[in-house]
Design a protein around this motif. Sequence first.
Motif, mmCIF file in Angstrom:
data_model
loop_
_atom_site.group_PDB
_atom_site.id
_atom_site.type_symbol
_atom_site.label_atom_id
_atom_site.label_comp_id
_atom_site.label_asym_id
_atom_site.label_seq_id
_atom_site.Cartn_x
_atom_site.Cartn_y
_atom_site.Cartn_z
ATOM 1 N N THR A 1 26.173 20.085 28.685
ATOM 2 C CA THR A 1 26.698 19.427 29.886
ATOM 3 C C THR A 1 28.214 19.475 29.966
ATOM 4 O O THR A 1 28.785 19.260 31.031
ATOM 5 C CB THR A 1 26.222 17.955 29.957
ATOM 6 N N LEU B 1 23.844 13.456 36.602
ATOM 7 C CA LEU B 1 25.303 13.527 36.522
ATOM 8 C C LEU B 1 25.976 12.157 36.628
ATOM 9 O O LEU B 1 26.929 11.866 35.886
ATOM 10 C CB LEU B 1 25.846 14.453 37.609
ATOM 11 N N TRP C 1 19.544 18.150 35.676
ATOM 12 C CA TRP C 1 20.949 17.886 35.385
ATOM 13 C C TRP C 1 21.651 17.224 36.574
ATOM 14 O O TRP C 1 22.382 16.253 36.423
ATOM 15 C CB TRP C 1 21.642 19.197 35.003
ATOM 16 N N TYR D 1 29.396 13.785 27.321
ATOM 17 C CA TYR D 1 29.008 15.112 27.798
ATOM 18 C C TYR D 1 28.749 16.000 26.588
ATOM 19 O O TYR D 1 29.683 16.432 25.909
ATOM 20 C CB TYR D 1 30.110 15.714 28.679
ATOM 21 N N GLY E 1 28.370 23.194 31.309
ATOM 22 C CA GLY E 1 27.424 23.571 32.342
ATOM 23 C C GLY E 1 26.602 24.796 32.001
ATOM 24 O O GLY E 1 26.145 25.531 32.886
#
Length: 293
Positions: free
Chosen positions: A74, A51, A47, A60, A77
């Motif tokens: 994403t 980003l 991840w 996202y 998180g």
Amino acid sequence: MTYRMIAIDLDGTLLSPDGSVSPKNKAAIRKVLNAGLLVCFATGRNWTESLTILDAVEHYDTAVFVGGAMVIDTRNGQTLHRTAMAPQLARDVCGLIESLGHAALALQDTGEAGVDYLASADVELNEATQNWMQVSTAQIRREPDLPHHPHEHTIRVGIVAAPDEVMRVKKAIKQRFGDRVLCQILYVPAYAVEVMEVFDPAVNKWEGVLHVARRRGVTPDQIVAIGDDVNDIPMIANAGLGVAMGNAKPDVMAAAKRVIKSNQEDGLAEFLDELVRTHLVEPAENPAASERE
């Protein structure tokens, strides 16, 4: 057949040869999202390393990382799925790699370990690994005695090296561990490095993509999968429509139902535009609710 979800590899597929997201590819992603299609990125990166790409695309959602070993929301998180290596197996692989003169790179579950990679502190880093560490956005900690480390958060173990050394180490890994591991070699054009990765044998991108699809009520035949390297073969071979980039390796092209233009030619953008234009996409059911899962 109409499709409701598209799984897209990053390096060599979404990304141009220089590692950037072209304006055409970004626009095409927005177009399929606006048409109601679910877009699931599926990458060998973790991840943290992804980003900047997510930021560039401004998308996202739930995505597949580390070759299928992790599925992460994403937006929030949150780790939704994780397949870690058995700790003793990780220790044994690190030991063999170090005995062959290479620093082992043990990828961690960053949220749990607080660091992306543990790198052997007892072995001198080769030039390829040093270069990779300089350009990588990952957090890397040199760790002594990796063959005896707990490895409770290790997802994969690998090396960065010259092609002949990568092949030598892969051969030794396969001779020692056989079917106890999944061992593959990938070229990462954004970093201009070749890496060997060792996983639990249950790991592959298709399993990660299926985890996302089940959460969204999407069946395998409603998935389009696009990629270019060997770790994309399981999802390309099993998806309703498997697509290989024009720059893909021969084995990837052989597994695909269709081959499109290369990433140098914005082949992904052209293909996504075609999907929408020919009405081969069907809006997902209540996608906003799915994003709140």
